[in-house]
Design an enzyme around this catalytic site. Structure first.
Site, short mmCIF file in Angstrom:
data_model
loop_
_atom_site.label_atom_id
_atom_site.label_comp_id
_atom_site.label_asym_id
_atom_site.label_seq_id
_atom_site.Cartn_x
_atom_site.Cartn_y
_atom_site.Cartn_z
N GLY A 1 0.58 6.84 -1.42
CA GLY A 1 0.76 5.38 -1.39
C GLY A 1 -0.36 4.69 -2.15
N HIS A 2 -1.61 5.08 -1.85
CA HIS A 2 -2.76 4.52 -2.57
C HIS A 2 -2.65 4.85 -4.07
CE1 HIS A 2 -4.79 5.29 1.49
NE2 HIS A 2 -4.76 3.97 1.38
N VAL B 1 5.53 3.81 -0.47
CA VAL B 1 5.81 5.20 -0.83
C VAL B 1 6.08 5.97 0.47
CG1 VAL B 1 4.89 7.29 -1.89
CG2 VAL B 1 4.37 5.06 -2.88
N GLN C 1 -0.09 -8.31 5.99
CA GLN C 1 -1.41 -8.39 5.36
C GLN C 1 -1.29 -8.99 3.96
OE1 GLN C 1 -4.40 -5.10 5.56
NE2 GLN C 1 -3.63 -4.61 3.55
P1 AMP Z 1 -5.29 1.22 3.71
O1 AMP Z 1 -6.21 2.23 3.12
O2 AMP Z 1 -4.34 1.79 4.71
O3 AMP Z 1 -6.01 -0.02 4.17
O4 AMP Z 1 -4.35 0.73 2.52
C1 AMP Z 1 -4.87 0.31 1.30
C2 AMP Z 1 -3.74 -0.25 0.46
O5 AMP Z 1 -2.75 0.76 0.28
C3 AMP Z 1 -3.03 -1.43 1.13
O6 AMP Z 1 -2.73 -2.40 0.15
C4 AMP Z 1 -1.80 -0.79 1.70
O7 AMP Z 1 -0.71 -1.68 1.86
C5 AMP Z 1 -1.49 0.26 0.66
N1 AMP Z 1 -0.65 1.33 1.21
C6 AMP Z 1 -0.85 2.01 2.36
N2 AMP Z 1 0.16 2.89 2.58
C7 AMP Z 1 1.03 2.73 1.54
C8 AMP Z 1 2.29 3.33 1.19
N3 AMP Z 1 2.85 4.27 1.94
N4 AMP Z 1 2.89 2.92 0.05
C9 AMP Z 1 2.33 1.95 -0.73
N5 AMP Z 1 1.15 1.36 -0.47
C10 AMP Z 1 0.51 1.73 0.66
#
Ligand code: AMP
Length: 270
Positions: A32-33, A170, A148
């Site tokens: 995802g990241h 993702v 968010q």
């Molecule tokens: P986090 O590290 O969980 O704070 O997420 C950092 C960024 O990655 C945020 O903008 C989240 O929305 C994005 N993110 C987390 N999981 C996913 C995913 N499965 N698909 C796309 N973006 C994601």
């Protein structure tokens, strides 16, 4: 890849942010990241990723403590992706200057804001600080954390004249959304979470055919899922994509969910 830990170093290193895309994260880098990083790399000549597990957005101390961290692995992944900069500050560095505090109004206290007191105030606080430090005009963020995304667009994008580029969620095998928190789940719970995601995807699909009727059955679906999987669902709601108001099926909408499984809180939207 340059690993930067202080604001001073960052300012010395990056003078012109015009072509630098910014991907804020809490680490535990997954696909995802990576999709956000790739989106930045497609548009910008350089990318800065931040890794900061922000203590002020965790409304439970235990949740903060057990949040999965693996900085070595993260660095290896980011290097392999040819990311130019990793900003990895300490809490002391991030919170060393005075900055505006944010309070949500009643109309924004919905979905996760209703169940995690102070969470988004903490998110807005840290994002305000990060955007003050990292002066990029293009941020890449995921739709996985839709509320968010919505609140950051609402409260911060104008202030910083920044574009919040939203990227689709993702998923693993088109069902469960990738999340750093998935690492805390037992295999059996991961399987359950994948089934739940598939079920909710189907509900969303059905809602396109029988909108209002399906909305009135939502509390039955909620109970059904809670009983079948032994989970506690905080909310299961159709809301408008644009303003997060409860939906009337006339404009684009999403099905939002948050639930606890194995003492881990998962969120998603379809
Ligand atoms: P986090 O590290 O969980 O704070 O997420 C950092 C960024 O990655 C945020 O903008 C989240 O929305 C994005 N993110 C987390 N999981 C996913 C995913 N499965 N698909 C796309 N973006 C994601």
């Amino acid at each position: 890849m340059k690993i930067i830990t202080s604001i001073f170093e960052l300012n010395k290193e990056i003078k012109d942010y015009k072509n630098v895309g910014f991907v804020p994260t809490m680490g535990g880098i997954h696909a995802g990241h990576k999709s956000l990083i790739k989106a930045s790399q497609n548009k910008k000549s350089k990318t800065i990723v931040s890794i900061f597990v922000n203590p002020t957005q965790f409304n439970k101390r235990d949740d903060f403590k057990k949040y999965p961290r693996n900085i070595r692995k993260d660095i290896a992944i980011l290097k392999k992706m040819n990311v130019e900069y990793l900003f990895k500050p300490s809490a002391r560095e991030i919170y060393k200057f005075k900055a505006k505090k944010f309070n949500l109004k009643k109309k924004d206290k919905i979905l996760c804001a209703k169940f995690r007191t102070g969470h988004f105030e903490g998110v807005l606080n840290v994002m305000n600080r990060l955007m003050t430090i990292v002066k990029s005009k293009d941020l890449y963020m995921g739709e996985k954390d839709y509320q968010q995304l919505y609140l950051i667009k609402k409260f911060l994008s104008k202030k910083f004249k920044a574009r919040i580029n939203s990227c689709p969620t993702v998923r693993v095998n088109k069902n469960i959304a990738l999340s750093t928190r998935n690492k805390l789940l037992k295999t059996n719970s991961l399987k359950k979470a994948a089934e739940i995601a598939l079920f909710l995807k189907k509900i969303k699909y059905k809602s396109k055919l029988h909108g209002p009727k399906l909305a009135s059955n939502l509390s039955d679906y909620k109970k059904k899922l809670e009983n079948k999987y032994n989970i506690k669902i905080d909310y299961l709601e159709f809301r408008d994509e644009k303003n997060l108001k409860l939906n009337n099926f006339k404009s684009n909408y999403r099905l939002f969910v948050a639930y606890n499984i194995d003492n881990v809180r998962l969120i998603d939207n379809f």
